[in-house]
Design a protein around this motif. Sequence first.
Motif, PDB file in Angstrom:
ATOM      1  N   SER C  52       0.840  -1.205   0.000  1.00 33.84           N
ATOM      2  CA  SER C  52       0.000   0.000   0.000  1.00 33.84           C
ATOM      3  C   SER C  52       0.868   1.244   0.000  1.00 33.84           C
ATOM      4  O   SER C  52       0.556   2.244  -0.646  1.00 33.84           O
ATOM      5  N   GLN C  94      -7.068   0.683  -0.584  1.00 28.05           N
ATOM      6  CA  GLN C  94      -7.401  -0.580   0.071  1.00 28.05           C
ATOM      7  C   GLN C  94      -8.594  -0.428   1.006  1.00 28.05           C
ATOM      8  O   GLN C  94      -9.500  -1.240   0.998  1.00 28.05           O
ATOM      9  N   ASP C 168      -5.424  -1.263  -5.005  1.00 24.84           N
ATOM     10  CA  ASP C 168      -4.884  -1.803  -3.753  1.00 24.84           C
ATOM     11  C   ASP C 168      -5.839  -2.841  -3.195  1.00 24.84           C
ATOM     12  O   ASP C 168      -6.870  -2.512  -2.605  1.00 24.84           O
ATOM     13  N   GLU C 169      -5.486  -4.093  -3.401  1.00 22.52           N
ATOM     14  CA  GLU C 169      -6.285  -5.218  -2.907  1.00 22.52           C
ATOM     15  C   GLU C 169      -7.762  -5.075  -3.209  1.00 22.52           C
ATOM     16  O   GLU C 169      -8.589  -4.992  -2.292  1.00 22.52           O
TER      17      GLU C 169
END
Lengths: 336, 296, 244
Positions: C52, C94, C168-169
Motif C-alpha cells: 500500500s 485498500q 490496492d487489494e
Amino acid sequence: MAYYISTLLVLFVSYAILGLGLNVQYGLGGVLNFGYYLFFAIGAYVGGITALGSDKGRVPALFQEIYAWNLPVHLPYPLTVLSAVVVAGVFSVGVGLIVLRSVRDDFGALMTFVVFLTMFTLIGAYANLFNGYIGISGVPSPVSNPELWYPILALGWLAISWLLVGAVTRSPYGRVLKSIRERPDAAAALGKNVRHYRLSVFILGNCMAALSGALLIGFIGAWSPLSWQEAETLVVFSIVIVGGRGNNLGVVLGAAVVGVGINEAVVFLPAVSSDPGLIPSVQWVLIGIITIGFLWVRPRGLLPERKAKWPWIDSKPGEVSEGNLLRKLRKGEARK
Amino acid sequence: MNLFIASLAFSVVTAATLSLAAVAFSLQFAVSNIFNLAFGAALTLSCYAAYFFFSIVGIEFWLAIGLAVLFSGLFAAGMSAFLVGPFIRRGASAFVLMIVTFSLGTIIDYGLDGGFRDNSFTLPFGGSSLAIHAGPFELSGAQLVVVALAVVMTAGLAALLHRTRLGIAIRAIVDNRMLAGASGVPTRKVTTVAWFVTGLVTGIAGLALAASTSTVNGAIGDNYLLLIIPAAMLGGLGSIWGAIAGSLVISLADNLWGVFVGTQYEVLIGLLVLMVVIMIRPGGLAGVISRGWGGT
Amino acid sequence: MPTSVNSAKPVILEIEGLVAGYSTVPILHGVDLDVREGEMVAVVGPNGAGKSTLLKAILGFLPVTEGRLSVNNWSALHRRPEELIAHGVGYLPQVGNVFPSLTVAENLRMGVYAAPKSFDSRCAAVLPLFPGLSVMLGRRAGVLSGGERTMLGLARALMSAPQILLLDEPSSGLAPKIVSQVWEKLVELRLSGIALLVVEQRAKDILALADRGAVLVGGRVVKAGPCQEWTLDEVGHLFLQHAS
Ligand SMILES: Nc1ncnc2c1ncn2[C@@H]1O[C@H](COP(=O)(O)OP(=O)(O)OP(=O)(O)O)[C@@H](O)[C@H]1O
Ligand SMILES: [Mg+2]
C-alpha cells in the motif's frame, strides 16, 4: 530593586511549578487541558481566603461590606496551601470524570476550554463565590520580611515540586503514562486503564497549578478575574512548548524564558502614554507568535525530551498491519 | 404559557445568529478535522473590521459591512492556507492544532486590543423602528433581518454543498480527504475555498451578533463561544441541520432558563448541555462523528 | 529486468530506486517497477511489506526521499495527487474506497472533477461496465455492500479516463463469488487497453491473471518478471525467507 528581584523570583517559581504541572498533563500523560489556569486561579482564591479568614482588617475599607466569605478561622501557613491543593484536586476529579469520557481526545480538550470560559464568567458574575469581579485583596504574607524570605520559601516549594515530578516521571507509573501518550490503543490492549491514568495526571497537574496559585497570592496579596483571563493558559503552554514538552528541565527553562523573560522584556518597550494598554497587548501577541513559531520551527522545544527506549512505542501512531507486529515478535524470539 | 410561546419565538431569533456561527464552526471542523479555537476571535475580528471600514476609513455603512464580511472570508481562507494547512500537512496532531488556533485567537484578541484605541463601540445598524414587543421580549428590525438572512444563508449553503461541484467536493473531503485527492479533487484549493465560505458565514454571524447587542467589545466573540461550541456539538459536528437544531435547543434552553429560573447561573447552560452530550451521545444528534467515519 | 512479452509497448509507469515511507521511517528501500501500456502487473507480498505504501508514494501522498518516478515520461515525483490523476493515473485504495455520505452519482462526479463537462459522456462509457451501479445512482454509497463499493470505486477511478489504474487489494474482504466478479472486471479492463498495477493478497489468483508479477518483501522487490509460471510454493517461500 531588591523588591523587583524578589518579584521576578516568585514569578519564576510560580511559572515553573505551573509549567511542571502542565507538563505532567500534556507532556507526560498526553492530556490537553485548556482550563489549566482555572485551577491556578482556584488555588489562589482558596489560598488567599484561608489565609485571610475573618481578618477583614486588611481588606480595603471600601470593599469590606461586600466581602461575602467569612471564614471563622484563618489557617496557619502550610495549611492554606494544602487546602488550596485539596480543593483544586477535588474539583479536578469532578471535571476530569466528565471531560475524559469523550470519544476523542480533542473533544475533551475542547470541553476543558468550555469549562474554563464558564467558570470564568461564573466566578466573575457571582460575588457569593469569590467576590466576583472585585476579587480578594489584602492577603497576608506568611513570612515577615517577604522581600527576602518569600522567594526562598517559593524556591523550597519548587524544589519539592521538582522532586515530586521527577519521581513520577521515572517511576513505572510514569513509563506507563508515556506509553499511553504515544500509543493509547496499544496501552489499552495491554490491559492499562487509560482513562484512570489520564484522570490521575489531570488531577496531579491541576493540584500543582493550585499550589502555584496559592504560592503567588501569598506574595502579591490580591486576586481577581482580571488576573486569570483565558489567554493566561497560553503562557503556560508556551512555557512547555518553548522549553521542551516532556522535559522537566526544559520546562523550568521555559518558565524563565517565556514566563519571566518576555514579561520583563516588554517592560523596556517605550511606553505610549495615550494608550497604556498597548504594552500588555504587545506581550500577548508576542507570546502567541512565539508559541506558533516554536511549534513550526522547533516543535520539540529548546531542550527536547529524550527519545523513548521502548521499541513498541517508538513507531508513530497510524496504520499498523498485523504482519508487522508478528514480524517484530518473531524478531524478539530469534534474539533470545 | 404565553410566556413560553414568546420565548419560543424569541429563541428562533437568537438561534438565527447562533446557528450561523455554529454552522461555520462545525464546517471548519468537518473539512479540516480541527477545532478552531480562534473562532471567537474571528467573530470579534469581523466586528472590528466593520468598525474600521465604517468609522475609521469612513466608507458608507452597508458597504463597510459587506467589506467586513469579505475580509472575514479572506481571513479564514488565509488561516486555512497559511497556518492550519501547513501544520496539518506536517502531520501535527489535533492537540497541536488546537494550541496553534488558540494562540492565533490570542494574537487576534490582543492585536485588536492594542491596535484600536476604543475598547468598545457601536455599529449603527438602526432598524429599531420596526420593533415588535412580546412580553419581556423585543425584536428590532435588525433582528428580523438577521433571521431572514440566516434562512437565506442556510439555504444557500445547503444548495452549495449539494448542488454544485465545489460543494460536493467539500463533502467528499469531509468524508475522506485522501480519496478525494486520489479522485482528482484539488483538495488544498477546495479546502481553502471551503474556509473562505465558512469565513463569510462567520463574518455575517459576528455582525449579526453586533446588531443584537448594543455595544461591541473585545470579548464579544469569545463569550459567544460558550453557546456556539455546545450548539455545534449537540447538533453533531459537520452537519448543517444538526448545527441549526443544536442552536435552536440551546437558544430555547437559554431563554426558558432566563424566564423561569432567572439570569442567575444562565452561563452554565452551555456546559450542562455539553456534559449531557458527552455522557449520552458523544457524536451529537447527527454529523461526522456519529456516522462513524470522522476518525482522527 | 527480464524482457516481457509486451516489451514493444511504451512504458506508462516507471519506478526506479524508490525510497519512501512515513515521516522519517523508510518503508520502501529502493523499488524498481515498470508497467507498459495495456499490461497487468501484479504486486504480491506479505502483510506490511509496503505494498500500500508503494501505491501511496506513487500518488504523492507520502514523501519520496530517493528515486525516480515517471508517468508517460512526465516526472511524477513530488506532485499533488490530482496532478497524477490529470496525467492518466487512477487509484482505488485498500480501505475507504468510496465517499460514504455522497450518492453513487456524486461519487462518480468526483472522479471527473477536473472535467465536469465530460461527466455525461464518461458515464455513458463507464456505467455499462457496471450494470449494477446504474440502478442505484441516487443511493448513498455508505449503504452499499462491500462488492458494490469496490465496483463503485473502480467506476469512480475510471471516470478520469486513466491510462493506468493502481488497485490496492480490490478483492479484500469480499466473498469468493464477488471476488471472481472482480477478477472478471480486471480482465475486461485490461482487454479494453487500460494498464493495471494490482496489489493483492490472493497471490495465486492474481499471478495467474497478470502478465508480470513482482514480489515485494520488506520494502524491496525480491522477484520480478512474467509470472504465469510461478508456483505458489516458491512465492510463499520468498515471503518467509525475507520476512525475518
Ligand atoms: N501511517 C503510518 N505511519 C507509520 N507507519 C505506517 C503507517 N501506515 C503503515 N505503516 C507501516 O508501513 C509498513 C508497510 O505498510 P503497508 O500498508 O504498505 O503494508 P502492506 O504491504 O500494504 O500490507 P497489507 O497487506 O497488510 O495491506 C508496515 O510496517 C506498517 O506498519
Ligand atoms: Mg496494504
